[in-house]
Design an enzyme around this catalytic site. Structure first.
Site, PDB file in Angstrom:
ATOM      1  CB  THR A  86      -0.929  -0.026   1.232  1.00 13.58           C
ATOM      2  OG1 THR A  86      -1.738  -1.186   1.131  1.00 13.58           O
ATOM      3  CG2 THR A  86      -1.817   1.189   1.299  1.00 13.58           C
TER       4      THR A  86
ATOM      5  CE1 TYR B 215      -5.959   0.050  -0.238  1.00  8.63           C
ATOM      6  CE2 TYR B 215      -3.866  -0.260  -1.361  1.00  8.63           C
ATOM      7  CZ  TYR B 215      -4.714  -0.533  -0.309  1.00  8.63           C
ATOM      8  OH  TYR B 215      -4.316  -1.406   0.672  1.00  8.63           O
TER       9      TYR B 215
ATOM     10  CB  THR C 240       0.707  -3.832   6.500  1.00  9.67           C
ATOM     11  OG1 THR C 240      -0.580  -3.717   5.899  1.00  9.67           O
ATOM     12  CG2 THR C 240       1.406  -2.498   6.501  1.00  9.67           C
ATOM     13  CG  ASP C 241      -2.540  -7.622   3.588  1.00  7.83           C
ATOM     14  OD1 ASP C 241      -2.888  -6.780   4.426  1.00  7.83           O
ATOM     15  OD2 ASP C 241      -3.138  -7.809   2.514  1.00  7.83           O
TER      16      ASP C 241
ATOM     17  CE  LYS D  11      -2.845  -5.422   8.248  1.00  6.98           C
ATOM     18  NZ  LYS D  11      -2.848  -5.229   6.808  1.00  6.98           N
TER      19      LYS D  11
ATOM     20  CD  GLU E 170      -7.587 -28.927  27.058  1.00 11.08           C
ATOM     21  OE1 GLU E 170      -8.545 -29.703  26.912  1.00 11.08           O
ATOM     22  OE2 GLU E 170      -7.680 -27.689  26.855  1.00 11.08           O
TER      23      GLU E 170
HETATM   24  N1  GLU Z   1      -2.868  -5.901   0.633  1.00 11.75           N
HETATM   25  C1  GLU Z   1      -1.998  -4.838   0.915  1.00 11.75           C
HETATM   26  C2  GLU Z   1      -0.570  -5.361   1.105  1.00 11.75           C
HETATM   27  O1  GLU Z   1      -0.253  -6.079   2.006  1.00 11.75           O
HETATM   28  C3  GLU Z   1      -2.583  -4.098   2.022  1.00 11.75           C
HETATM   29  C4  GLU Z   1      -1.773  -3.903   3.192  1.00 11.75           C
HETATM   30  C5  GLU Z   1      -0.835  -2.747   3.151  1.00 11.75           C
HETATM   31  O2  GLU Z   1       0.152  -2.670   2.454  1.00 11.75           O
HETATM   32  O3  GLU Z   1      -1.122  -1.918   3.968  1.00 11.75           O
HETATM   33  O4  GLU Z   1       0.233  -5.064   0.285  1.00 11.75           O
END
Ligand code: GLU
Length: 356
Positions: free
Chosen positions: A40, A53, A119-120, A192, A313
């Site tokens: 992103t 986007y 971020t994913d 995350k 367990e």
């Molecule tokens: N799907 C995107 C990615 O991981 C969204 C997460 C981001 O970059 O904030 O590239």
């Protein structure tokens, strides 16, 4: 005429000394390389207030040039390794990235690395690099939650802060770090935690390594665990990783998914278990069958925070299973893939999970 020539020579000498002074001041800055992978932070949308986007649209040089004063922090060079949303991050890109980082950090000309990344799956890439980078120089991942075209885009300041941390000699020896939203996280601890807000990355159990406010870095404590130069894992000569899959447990979950993965050739399965790495009786039976066939099965938890106890367990000896210790399922998968590059017993793998 003679007087004119003397003036000209003197002026030239002044210009030369001035240019030389500027050049030496610039070379005194640390050298940081930014490796761009997409996400992103490089995303663009049609509207500055809309949520739609596409990731991975903006090239790294454009990104660097859009951040005011970033070149005052370090001599910067950008390299575009990929330009994908991190849902498309792959083992191939991980291997290319790790090999390039090791090559760059082995030279005295490079003081630190920044990686821009979606971020994913950023926590997986960070943890992978934490295990295979062979240098104590700073390696910092960053990204953003809002695309570059959004109102109050968070990418530019995140990139500025990531470069500040990578350029700071005090950041050496902290392993791979994630810098977002003014915070510095260890690759081992970061998760995350929230799907869309800018404070998505958190280290809920272990806490932050530090903060970075408009480039001012404060580091509070060293990360726990073994990483980078102390890690036994290496990507030298590695071109692929063994297949490891994740199965998500739930009430009345289907056990035949596990049977399918065994027949599909999985070398390892991580169970995102309920609670303390638990699963229903049918899944446990399928797991026992899988481990008897030599597939390594790790019990992690789908609970966001906390470790899985050995012999809780589930009787790990009886079922042939391994506890992920404090790694979440996606990071347990990364460690299992690397660990399975060589033949290991269940007991040896359990030691690996406790150590890393
Ligand atoms: N799907 C995107 C990615 O991981 C969204 C997460 C981001 O970059 O904030 O590239």
């Amino acid at each position: 005429m003679k007087q004119m020539n003397t003036i000209k020579t003197t002026l030239l000498a002044i210009v030369f000394v001035f240019a030389h002074t500027i050049a030496s001041a610039q070379t005194k800055l640390p050298n940081v390389i930014i490796l761009a992978t997409g996400g992103t932070i490089a995303g663009a949308g049609a509207s500055s207030t809309g949520s739609a986007y596409t990731s991975g649209q903006v090239k790294i040089d454009t990104m660097i040039n859009s951040v005011p004063n970033i070149r005052k922090l370090a001599n910067l060079k950008g390299e575009q390794l990929s330009n994908v949303g991190s849902q498309d991050m792959s083992v191939k890109i991980w291997l290319d990235l790790a090999k390039r980082i090791n090559q760059l950090l082995a030279t005295p000309d490079v003081d630190g690395i920044v990686i821009t990344h979606g971020t994913d799956t950023q926590e997986e890439t960070a943890y992978f690099l934490n295990l295979v980078v062979k240098s104590d120089k700073p390696v910092v991942l960053t990204g953003s939650m809002r695309p570059s075209t959004a109102l109050s885009a968070d990418g530019p300041l995140n990139l500025y802060n990531a470069v500040a941390v990578a350029a700071n000699p005090a950041s050496k020896g902290y392993g791979v770090m994630v810098v977002m939203n003014d915070e510095i996280h260890s690759a081992h601890d970061v998760k995350k935690m929230i799907s869309t807000p800018v404070h998505t990355f958190q280290s809920p159990q272990e806490g932050l390594l530090g903060t970075v406010i408009f480039g001012q870095t404060s580091l509070f404590h060293k990360p726990n665990g073994v990483h980078t130069t102390q890690s036994e894992f290496s990507v030298d000569g590695v071109t692929a990783l063994p297949r490891v899959d994740i199965v998500y447990a739930c009430a009345d979950g289907s056990a035949d998914i596990i049977d399918f993965l065994v027949s599909a050739g999985s070398k390892g399965i991580v169970i995102a278990g309920v609670g303390d790495g638990n699963m229903n009786t049918a899944m446990l039976a399928a797991v026992k069958n899988a481990t008897k066939k030599g597939v390594k099965v790790v019990r992690a938890t789908r609970v966001p925070v906390g470790a899985v106890l050995i012999e809780g367990e589930v009787n790990d000896k009886e079922y042939g299973t391994i506890s992920s210790d404090d790694l979440n399922p996606q990071k347990a998968r990364v460690l299992l893939m690397l660990a399975l590059l060589k033949e290991r017993s269940r007991e040896d793998l359990q030691k690996v999970f406790i150590k890393y």
